[in-house]
Design a protein around this motif. Structure first.
Motif, PDB file in Angstrom:
ATOM      1  N   PRO A  66       0.819  -1.209   0.000  1.00  0.00           N
ATOM      2  CA  PRO A  66       0.000   0.000   0.000  1.00  0.00           C
ATOM      3  C   PRO A  66       0.855   1.261   0.000  1.00  0.00           C
ATOM      4  O   PRO A  66       2.040   1.209   0.273  1.00  0.00           O
ATOM      5  N   TYR A 119      -2.410   1.480   7.188  1.00  0.00           N
ATOM      6  CA  TYR A 119      -2.414   0.189   6.515  1.00  0.00           C
ATOM      7  C   TYR A 119      -1.508  -0.686   7.370  1.00  0.00           C
ATOM      8  O   TYR A 119      -0.424  -0.248   7.772  1.00  0.00           O
ATOM      9  N   TYR A 135      -6.712  -2.294   6.300  1.00  0.00           N
ATOM     10  CA  TYR A 135      -6.810  -0.923   6.780  1.00  0.00           C
ATOM     11  C   TYR A 135      -7.209  -0.966   8.249  1.00  0.00           C
ATOM     12  O   TYR A 135      -8.158  -1.660   8.612  1.00  0.00           O
TER      13      TYR A 135
END
Length: 197
Positions: A66, A119, A135
């Motif tokens: 991410p 994240y 998340y």
């Protein structure tokens, strides 16, 4: 073996060229809004320093996330295009793998996601498998009883990036297409969802 490695998921753009045990890398600190126009000239500079060309690259790698949504797309689309045009393999690397070398105890690896959220991915031992990758809200992070390892803004992870990619290249752990690793919908998608409720 020649590899081209790209990380455009963060504020700094990183391009690494690897030729056997030699490497040359360039870190561009212009901010993630400039990754798109700076990526190709940076790739050209790195390959020129290694006295090679894109046609000679044996494998490509990009950090798939991410991180910055736009940055992820820039890096993934670029290496997918090179791989498709040159028929060369792709090596998938995620941001958590580049943080994993810090792990000594069971931990959660955390990357800022804005608005106090993160994240995250849990890991049980050094170089162990990543799990529960998702998340996390600040409250969830505060209530996790594991060592917390936060991604540092400017830490130097060049050696770790090369190590992760080479270890995957040796065992031919490659992909036909890299796919972005998004652990949350983009702001535009969240706003669209809110309008459709």
């Amino acid at each position: 073996m020649i590899g081209l490695l790209i990380d455009s998921t963060r504020e700094r753009l990183v391009v690494i060229g690897v030729v056997n045990d030699n490497r040359y890398y360039k870190v561009v600190k212009e901010g993630n809004k400039k990754h798109m126009p700076l990526l190709m000239p940076t790739i050209e500079e790195v390959l020129n320093k290694l006295e090679t060309s894109i046609e000679n690259v044996n494998y490509f790698s990009a950090v798939v996330g991410p991180g910055s949504f736009t940055g992820i797309r820039v890096g993934v689309a670029t290496v997918n295009a090179f791989s498709n045009a040159l028929k060369k393999p792709l090596i998938n690397v995620n941001s958590f793998e580049l943080m994993a070398y810090n792990v000594v105890n069971p931990s959660i690896l955390l990357i800022e996601a804005g608005h106090g959220a993160y994240y995250g991915a849990k890991i049980d031992k050094p170089y162990g498998n990543l799990y529960d990758m998702r998340y996390y809200t600040k409250e969830e992070v505060d209530n996790i009883d594991l060592e917390k390892i936060y991604q540092k803004k400017d830490y130097d992870y060049i050696n770790e990036f090369v190590r992760v990619v080479k270890s995957k290249a040796v065992i031919l752990d490659s992909e036909e297409v890299l796919r972005p690793l998004y652990l949350r919908k983009s702001q535009a998608e969240r706003e669209e969802d809110a309008r459709n409720k």
